[in-house]
Scaffold this active site. Structure first.
Site, PDB file in Angstrom:
ATOM      1  N   TYR A  91       0.678  -1.250  -0.027  1.00 49.88           N
ATOM      2  CA  TYR A  91       0.197   0.150  -0.009  1.00 49.88           C
ATOM      3  C   TYR A  91       0.831   1.185  -0.006  1.00 49.88           C
ATOM      4  O   TYR A  91       0.923   2.026   0.788  1.00 49.88           O
ATOM      5  CB  TYR A  91      -0.945  -0.223   1.117  1.00 49.88           C
ATOM      6  N   GLY A 116       3.830  -2.523   7.338  1.00 52.64           N
ATOM      7  CA  GLY A 116       2.752  -2.985   6.431  1.00 52.64           C
ATOM      8  C   GLY A 116       2.331  -4.479   6.571  1.00 52.64           C
ATOM      9  O   GLY A 116       2.477  -5.038   7.983  1.00 52.64           O
ATOM     10  N   TRP A 117       2.079  -5.020   5.390  1.00 51.86           N
ATOM     11  CA  TRP A 117       1.763  -6.485   5.552  1.00 51.86           C
ATOM     12  C   TRP A 117       3.176  -7.283   5.281  1.00 51.86           C
ATOM     13  O   TRP A 117       2.887  -8.400   4.953  1.00 51.86           O
ATOM     14  CB  TRP A 117       0.611  -7.009   4.680  1.00 51.86           C
ATOM     15  N   GLY A 118       4.109  -6.671   5.181  1.00 52.85           N
ATOM     16  CA  GLY A 118       5.627  -7.579   5.403  1.00 52.85           C
ATOM     17  C   GLY A 118       6.167  -7.864   4.186  1.00 52.85           C
ATOM     18  O   GLY A 118       7.263  -8.629   4.086  1.00 52.85           O
ATOM     19  N   LEU A 154       2.015  -0.427  14.050  1.00 50.37           N
ATOM     20  CA  LEU A 154       0.973  -0.368  15.083  1.00 50.37           C
ATOM     21  C   LEU A 154      -0.441  -0.717  14.768  1.00 50.37           C
ATOM     22  O   LEU A 154      -1.367  -0.624  15.462  1.00 50.37           O
ATOM     23  CB  LEU A 154       0.796   1.488  15.250  1.00 50.37           C
ATOM     24  N   CYS A 169      -5.914  12.092  -4.727  1.00 48.12           N
ATOM     25  CA  CYS A 169      -4.551  11.840  -4.630  1.00 48.12           C
ATOM     26  C   CYS A 169      -3.860  11.785  -6.025  1.00 48.12           C
ATOM     27  O   CYS A 169      -2.751  12.182  -6.138  1.00 48.12           O
ATOM     28  CB  CYS A 169      -4.146  10.690  -3.650  1.00 48.12           C
ATOM     29  N   LEU A 182      15.898  -3.085   9.785  1.00 51.64           N
ATOM     30  CA  LEU A 182      14.687  -2.597  10.355  1.00 51.64           C
ATOM     31  C   LEU A 182      13.607  -1.841   9.283  1.00 51.64           C
ATOM     32  O   LEU A 182      14.266  -0.987   8.860  1.00 51.64           O
ATOM     33  CB  LEU A 182      15.142  -1.686  11.582  1.00 51.64           C
TER      34      LEU A 182
END
Length: 398
Positions: free
Chosen positions: A133, A174-176, A195, A356, A169
């Protein structure tokens, strides 16, 4: 009617392309020469005092409620507003500058979860299979969105010039996709921090499913709670969430988390001009607490740390194209979104995505990758950028 007279003045000044307008009493007016790019239908009178006080918020809420209807290309219409210096989104008398907002660890968590914890299934409907994203990287006109997102991940990791066995790090993971790629393809020990409860659960499950518990770790923490140091730091689409008052702390944290001569790649939406980095409607409905810094702000904060700049790469057109594809994907699942979340929610997200895209198209905002070194610039990097592009080709970015 005074309100209608003022409306006509606003519309006359607000677009650099021809448009049609239908007012609440049925009167139709054309502005500009040539074929109109869109038609604006005002089903009700919106008080001028609301527009003067809160232009973006007032029009955004009216669109969500269906009080304003747009026939034609919404992105082109918003682009035309941004490109007119006298429009209600550019003219100082219509702008609402938001007050400074505290970004404690508690409020940051609430803000992030309000956006990212809508549900993984919501984002899966219109993102690509990588669940990325953020701005993609289109190395070729023929790249699919998924191709371009893989390109972006590889382009970021290649800039770091990382070696197998080193540590990474990812702040705001996000979703990795980035940390899993870093581990599986680059041999890094990768740690993510988020978070978002739903992102955390998703990444943890994937770590277990793929047997990567020795190589990938994820924390459900504020980035300011991390104390370890790493060879490399990445952060993609994150600093837009930290707030103006915390940008210095954010870049200081990036610096503190790096070992001497470590490298960082920070990727985020950045203004290339001065002005407010907050849109009132987006702040209210999409990204609570969000703030888009300009390049000068970021570089000033970087200068106050041990970090030095190695490279800046603007990717404005890449984000415009990413958003246009997301918009089409979102339209393709409109019936499902409306059935699940309602018409108002659908119109809100449709406006967000297209506005956007328009903002990038107009050049109001950009997205920039900052390659940074902790210590003398380029101390551990090759002498030229050639290493990046050679590695890109090796990883299929062509």
């Amino acid at each position: 009617m005074l309100d209608k007279t003022i409306y006509k003045q606003i519309f006359k000044a607000s677009f650099n392309a021809p448009i049609d307008v239908e007012f609440w009493d049925g009167e139709q007016v054309s502005y500009g020469e040539g074929e109109p790019i869109a038609k604006i239908i005002l089903h009700e009178l919106i008080p001028i005092k609301d527009i003067m006080a809160h232009a973006s918020l007032t029009f955004g809420e009216a669109y969500m409620a269906g009080t304003i209807e747009i026939q034609g290309n919404l992105q082109q219409l918003v682009t035309a507003v941004y490109q007119s210096k006298d429009s209600f989104l550019n003219n100082a008398q219509f702008k609402k500058f938001l007050p400074k907002r505290s970004h404690s660890e508690k409020t940051s968590k609430t803000d992030v979860q309000s956006h990212y914890d809508i549900g993984n299934d919501f984002y899966e409907m219109w993102l690509d299979p990588t669940l990325t994203y953020s701005c993609a990287y289109f190395a070729s006109d023929s790249d699919s969105l998924e191709d371009a997102q893989w390109n972006k991940v590889h382009h970021i990791l290649n800039k770091l010039n990382a070696r197998p066995g080193e540590t990474l790090l990812d702040i705001g993971c996000g979703w990795g996709t980035l940390i899993f790629t870093a581990a599986k393809e680059y041999g890094l020990k990768a740690t993510g921090v988020t978070l978002s409860q739903q992102q955390y659960d998703y990444v943890n499950q994937k770590i277990a499913d793929e047997g990567l518990t020795d190589q990938v770790t994820v924390f459900l923490k504020d980035y300011r709670e991390i104390q370890q140091t790493y060879d490399h730091v990445t952060s993609v689409g994150m600093f837009e969430h930290v707030g103006k008052e915390n940008l210095g702390e954010y870049f200081a944290q990036v610096s503190d988390r790096l070992v001497p001569n470590g490298t960082a790649l920070i990727h985020g939406i950045t203004g290339q001009h001065e002005g407010a980095g907050v849109d009132e409607w987006i702040n209210q409905y999409i990204f609570p607490g969000g703030y888009i810094p300009n390049i000068a702000e970021n570089l000033t904060h970087i200068m106050h740390t041990a970090l030095q700049v190695d490279d800046l790469e603007p990717l404005r057109r890449h984000y415009q194209k990413t958003l246009e594809i997301w918009t089409q994907n979102f339209h393709d699942v409109s019936e499902v979104v409306i059935a699940r979340y309602g018409e108002r929610f659908y119109r809100m997200w449709d406006l967000y995505l297209q506005a956007c895209a328009a903002s990038f198209e107009a050049g109001n905002i950009d997205v920039v990758q900052y390659l940074l070194t902790k210590g003398p610039s380029g101390a551990e990097l090759p002498m030229t950028r050639a290493y990046i592009y050679h590695a890109d080709v090796a990883h299929g970015v062509k």
